[in-house]
Design an enzyme around this catalytic site. Structure first.
Site: not given
Length: 309
Positions: A66, A156
């Site tokens: 994003d 992540y």
């Protein structure tokens, strides 16, 4: 579902697949995916490749990020002809992948800083964009390799400073300064309740025709010796906004605003509404994408397509 397919050159020699590993600072970009009129990572890299190859090139990525999200271990693939690959060395005794990495570095930095120079911005502002995208490596991909569908998992990290004394101005662009002290034991208890193969609809923004079933393999919070809390989260793949939604809910648990069971209860409810809180994007980093041994790449890609199709 929509499947990204690389543009295959219509030239003699057939497609020659290239794997490229890259890292980027997501702050200047409106996410990974190319969008008309917006600065994106995919758009910049594809434009740079087009400059070098003198034709459009389409990238297939391991994991879309994003706006504002960073990557240390992003992976893409694209297709060339064998002649195009060999020509990257420009007749020198140099590995084409090394040549591609060096030449992309130059083109990317030029293109990233050019708008600021044209607009007469201060040099320090212009120079800050240089190096926002770095190519780590480029090499011929093994047979059956697909950057997206061959992946076994993505990992992540997310950094949180929840105490005033841990707020470092030099790392504020990659660390969340949270408003209240957090209890990592409560956060880890909550995280354990959502591990495994689940439907993460409550924590995803669904894409048309795609599944929200994922295998969450790791989700943990650890406070380091510097007082910073680091989140590690790993799954076979992530839905849109899934990581930020899970971290956002965990922050409420850690601050005592929700019970540890709340994350699992939200998961079971299968509802995405205003209770789904997105953590800010700037501390989120795609750290690594893992693939099977070469012999298992095609089978993994076929299996993933079958499950998500």
């Amino acid at each position: 579902m929509t499947i990204e397919r690389p543009a295959v050159p219509e030239m003699d020699g057939g497609p020659f697949r290239v794997r490229m590993d890259l890292a980027y600072d997501g702050a200047p970009f409106s996410g990974w995916a190319a969008q008309p009129g917006l600065l994106t990572v995919q758009g910049m890299v594809e434009d740079a490749l087009a400059v070098l190859l003198r034709r459009p090139v389409r990238l297939t990525v391991a994991g879309r990020t994003d706006a504002g999200v960073h990557a240390r271990g992003q992976v893409v693939h694209f297709d060339l002809t064998r002649a195009e690959w060999d020509a990257l060395a420009r007749g020198r005794d140099l590995d084409p992948g090394v040549s591609l990495r060096r030449r992309l570095h130059g083109v990317l930095n030029k293109e990233l800083t050019a708008p600021g120079r044209r607009e007469g911005r201060q040099r320090r502002v212009v120079d800050a964009l240089g190096g926002a995208i770095e190519i780590r490596s480029a090499a011929p991909a093994p047979d059956g390799f697909d950057a997206r569908f061959s992946a076994l998992w993505r990992r992540y990290s997310y950094r949180i400073a929840d105490l005033p004394e841990t707020r470092d101005p030099l790392s504020r662009h990659t660390t969340l300064w949270y408003k209240a002290p957090l209890d990592t034991d409560r956060m880890n208890e909550a995280a354990e309740g959502v591990l495994g193969i689940r439907d993460f609809l409550s924590y995803c923004k669904p894409r048309t025709g795609s599944t929200t079933i994922r295998e969450l393999q790791e989700f943990s919070f650890a406070r380091g010796s510097d007082g910073i809390i680091t989140t590690h989260i790993q799954a076979d793949a992530f839905c849109h906004n899934m990581v930020r939604s899970l971290v956002g809910g965990s922050l409420l648990v850690g601050a005592g605003e929700r019970r540890p069971q709340w994350l699992a209860e939200r998961l079971a409810a299968m509802i995405r509404d205003s209770k789904s809180i997105l953590a800010p994007p700037h501390p989120l980093v795609l750290e690594e994408v893992r693939y099977p041994a070469d012999a298992g790449l095609q089978d993994r890609a076929d299996l993933t397509r079958a499950h998500r199709g």
